[in-house]
Write an enzyme that holds these catalytic residues in place. Structure first.
Site, PDB file in Angstrom:
ATOM      1  N   ASP A 153     116.663  -0.013  10.780  1.00  0.00           N
ATOM      2  CA  ASP A 153     115.388   0.868  10.864  1.00  0.00           C
ATOM      3  C   ASP A 153     114.850   0.543  12.584  1.00  0.00           C
ATOM      4  O   ASP A 153     115.288  -0.355  12.849  1.00  0.00           O
ATOM      5  CB  ASP A 153     114.566   0.752  10.102  1.00  0.00           C
ATOM      6  CG  ASP A 153     113.396   1.847   9.888  1.00  0.00           C
ATOM      7  OD1 ASP A 153     113.575   2.940  10.776  1.00  0.00           O
ATOM      8  OD2 ASP A 153     112.724   1.846   9.100  1.00  0.00           O
TER       9      ASP A 153
HETATM   10  C1  BGC Z   1     111.156   4.935   9.680  1.00  0.00           C
HETATM   11  C2  BGC Z   1     112.277   5.451   9.241  1.00  0.00           C
HETATM   12  C3  BGC Z   1     112.858   6.607  10.142  1.00  0.00           C
HETATM   13  C4  BGC Z   1     113.059   6.034  11.335  1.00  0.00           C
HETATM   14  C5  BGC Z   1     113.581   7.229  12.559  1.00  0.00           C
HETATM   15  C6  BGC Z   1     111.110   4.606  11.444  1.00  0.00           C
HETATM   16  O1  BGC Z   1     109.965   4.427  12.003  1.00  0.00           O
HETATM   17  O2  BGC Z   1     110.806   3.646   9.424  1.00  0.00           O
HETATM   18  O3  BGC Z   1     112.097   5.664   8.042  1.00  0.00           O
HETATM   19  O4  BGC Z   1     114.053   7.095   9.591  1.00  0.00           O
HETATM   20  O5  BGC Z   1     111.783   5.433  11.890  1.00  0.00           O
HETATM   21  O6  BGC Z   1     112.655   8.043  12.595  1.00  0.00           O
END
Ligand code: BGC
Length: 768
Positions: A314
């Site tokens: 992530d």
């Molecule tokens: C979130 C994820 C997301 C990623 C991309 C992160 O801040 O926790 O769930 O897929 O960003 O947008």
């Protein structure tokens, strides 16, 4: 001599021919994917392989941030960003050289095609994989169909509808050049303060697993081979939905037993449904950051569960093992640790690839681990058909997005997701033909917070707000509307006074309150990603507004638009009609209006318990008995509304349970039947829920656990027999030695239309 020269020439030509035909093997769509992957990997340098494991944000996303943000702001920013030492033009160059394997936050089809055109200039012409958070429709794309957020989807208790919406989202994504959705979020939500509750399917492992699996099936159609499917991503692995103090990314200090009983099952369900990717969670789990956990990524996922896809990190979480968690003194060590533990793709940014290449060269990381990761990423690209069809046809985009069929599904889902919480003296539905003046107000009555988190601002023509829905559904009715600004932080007492004054001239008031999840107002929203709260009551002057309207003496209908449970005890005690609309999507305003005016009979059921206060968190229906041993000294200990609860405009009677036998052996099954009767005046649907309790067991077990549900539609007076089968599977749990078994003894079966004891029929049977 001539002969020798000719021979050499022929050999040379032959070699060229062999090389060419070899060169074509991975580009030959008729070859099996496995062979294509092998062939391509043979040709790749270490640098090219690691590039496949690197994901960057899209160029337009970077350019916007480059223009608008300082380096300092970027460092603090979570949802947007650029790379301080790398300009977007350099990222273009890197793509041309095959140094980037994947992008995220690419939100236009023009950019998707442009990025592919850059990637196809690279030596091996490997297309890029484009990922996006299409959580409930492809909401970051302008003009997409937005379905209710997952908490509303779960309220439908209708897996086939969830699968359908996901399938449609996949079609919309591929039409716009996107191949990979970062959903489903199958975290089991256990803390309403956490801003991401709306992104989950609620608090019950069984329901979350069912909904998650349906989502995966819809996106991938099992195997995602083809040009109109996308890969799904089960996230976030694991336990971030029970963070300390409700703060996103805070430590999860959770026992192994709870991990396996509560948090793991939905992920396993997604894996069994074919989820090709998993995303790790921001948080540490019992002291080990998930992004550095060999236990999670390798031992559980790959070895125990035989996961055969790839794991993505992530946003900046690998880096956080160094600067937040501080388990390694350098970022390079964080990258190495994560990949060695089982991470296959790094989300977001430079630094990773160079570091991993160096680690492999220095023999700190095995080349085999890299090959394992790259093979899976390439497999995805081949199966998705990207080598054959890297570009999308720009002329065809419009005809696949926000189609009448998709709108219909979004509407249907919104109708089924809305939960009627209270309806004293059958105030609802309102009579369209009655001569009355209806006052409508509230900060969520006329804005796009109905679309929920993970949606950018959508065209106004595509979105039916609640006031628009009311006017459309009841064109003859007389409405008086007092608008509030969307920003809950800016409500003014004078506005509340004015609303009250206007309401006094009317016969009934509809007030739309709740939360704001609009991510394009990152610093002002109150809900959604990184908008956690220490309090879950109505924010701003919303409570004052509802009380002011109530004080006028006219009947008040409260409509809640929110992505997390809200503690609305005063409203539950004083307001006659309350609707939980969650975040109902593009056509949500129409669905709410149809329910208010009785065109649609509500059928949504709560997938999460609504607490009375933040102080009551954690409260969930599958608690252990001693959680409620003593009561609070100063207020009620019961939740405001229980899991599985939701009213209808009709009533249902559920008969006592009939069992096919009162004893069963392992490997046998018992049938439990009830008769469900619609005892009211209108047709409606009911969710009949089956819960089980192990009466005595080697470890403490919850007071009840959902094990099955069935939805039934009945006309007035109609009756149907609903039968559930109980097998060993419904009785199993982790025993004192953490073995998954069913222990002989007595079990209580409960069937009813909510998890509340008063709504359940009960019977006991024995496992021999
Ligand atoms: C979130 C994820 C997301 C990623 C991309 C992160 O801040 O926790 O769930 O897929 O960003 O947008």
């Amino acid at each position: 001599m001539k002969k020798i020269l000719l021979g050499a020439l022929l050999i040379g030509m032959n070699m060229i021919f062999i090389q060419e035909s070899k060169a074509q093997l991975y580009l030959d769509a008729k070859q099996p994917v496995e062979k294509r992957v092998k062939d391509l990997m043979k040709r790749m340098t270490l640098e090219e392989k690691v590039a496949q494991m690197s994901q960057f944000v899209g160029l337009e996303h970077m350019k916007k941030a480059e223009k608008e943000m300082t380096v300092e702001e970027m460092k603090k920013s979570h949802a947007t960003g650029f790379y301080p030492d790398l300009h977007s033009s350099e990222v273009e160059e890197m793509t041309k050289k095959g140094m980037i394997g994947s992008f995220l936050h690419v939100v236009t089809y023009e950019e998707a095609n442009y990025l592919q055109s850059l990637a196809l200039q690279s030596r091996l012409k490997i297309p890029v994989l484009i990922g996006i958070d299409a959580i409930h429709g492809n909401g970051l794309y302008h003009g997409a169909t937005i379905y209710p957020t997952p908490i509303g989807q779960a309220s439908t208790f209708d897996e086939s509808l969830v699968e359908k919406a996901s399938r449609e989202t996949a079609i919309e994504m591929r039409a716009a050049g996107m191949h990979w959705t970062f959903t489903p979020n199958v975290e089991v939500a256990r803390d309403a303060r956490w801003g991401r509750v709306g992104e989950t399917f609620g608090e019950d492992p069984y329901l979350v697993g069912k909904m998650g699996a349906a989502t995966v099936r819809g996106f991938q159609t099992k195997d995602f081979t083809g040009c109109d499917k996308v890969i799904a991503c089960a996230k976030h692995f694991i336990a971030g939905s029970q963070p300390i103090n409700g703060i996103n990314g805070a430590p999860a200090d959770v026992s192994d037993r709870t991990i396996w009983e509560v948090f793991m099952p939905p992920f396993k369900d997604c894996l069994d449904a074919g989820a090709f990717t998993f995303m790790m969670a921001h948080n540490e789990l019992n002291g080990v950051p998930c992004h550095g956990s060999k236990h999670l990524m390798t031992d559980v996922l790959r070895k125990q569960w035989k996961f055969n896809g790839f794991v993505v990190s992530d946003w900046m979480d690998v880096e956080r093992m160094h600067d937040y968690h501080r388990i390694v003194p350098t970022v390079n060590e964080a990258y190495q640790l994560s990949v060695a533990a089982g991470l296959d793709m790094h989300m977001h940014g430079p630094g990773f690839a160079e570091s991993i290449v160096a680690a492999v060269k220095a023999k700190k990381l095995s080349a085999k681990r890299i090959d394992q990761a790259v093979a899976k990423i390439l497999e995805a690209k081949f199966k998705l058909g990207l080598f054959e069809n890297p570009y999308i046809n720009e002329d065809k985009v419009a005809e696949k997005i926000f189609t009448p069929e998709h709108q219909q599904t979004a509407l249907e889902m919104a109708r089924k997701s809305i939960v009627l919480l209270k309806n004293d003296n059958q105030l609802l539905p309102l009579d369209k033909s009655k001569k009355q003046k209806i006052f409508v107000t509230g900060p969520n009555a006329d804005n796009q917070t109905i679309l929920g988190d993970w949606a950018l601002r959508q065209p106004e023509a595509n979105t039916t707000t609640i006031i628009q829905g009311l006017r459309k559904v009841a064109p003859e009715a007389e409405f008086e509307f007092y608008p509030f600004n969307w920003n809950l932080r800016k409500m003014k007492p004078e506005q509340v006074e004015e609303a009250k004054k206007q309401a006094e001239r009317c016969d009934l008031a509809i007030v739309v309150v709740g939360e704001n999840s609009m991510r394009y107002y990152w610093n002002d929203k109150t809900c959604g990603e990184n908008s956690d709260r220490y309090d879950i009551s109505l924010y701003g002057l919303q409570q004052e507004l509802v009380e002011a309207l109530h004080a006028t003496g006219i009947p008040v209908v409260v409509v809640l638009v929110n992505g997390r449970p809200l503690s609305t005890e005063w409203i539950a005690d004083n307001i006659p009609a309350v609707i939980e609309a969650w975040e109902p999507g593009s056509l949500g305003g129409r669905a709410v209006a149809e329910i208010i005016f009785g065109d649609v009979n509500p059928e949504g059921k709560l997938p999460i318990t609504i607490p009375r206060h933040a102080g009551q968190i954690q409260t969930y229906y599958n608690y252990k008995f001693t959680s409620k041993w003593f009561k609070y000294a100063t207020g009620k200990s019961t939740p405001l509304y229980e899991f599985g609860y939701g009213l209808s405009y009709t009533t249902f009677d559920i008969s006592p349970i009939r069992l096919s036998a009162t004893e069963m052996k392992l490997n046998e099954r018992i049938k439990a039947s009830v008769e469900v009767t619609n005892t009211g005046d209108v047709a409606g649907s009911e969710v009949v829920q089956l819960y089980v309790r192990d009466l005595y067991s080697s470890v403490v077990r919850p007071v009840k656990e959902l094990k099955a549900y069935q939805k039934v539609y009945l006309k007035p007076g109609e009756k149907k027999t609903m039968t559930f089968e109980i097998t060993e599977k419904e009785l199993m749990f982790y025993n004192i030695n953490m073995q998954y078994v069913a222990e002989p003894g007595d079990f209580q079966l409960m069937i009813g239309n909510s998890s509340g004891d008063k709504d359940l029929q009960k019977v006991v049977f024995k496992l021999l």
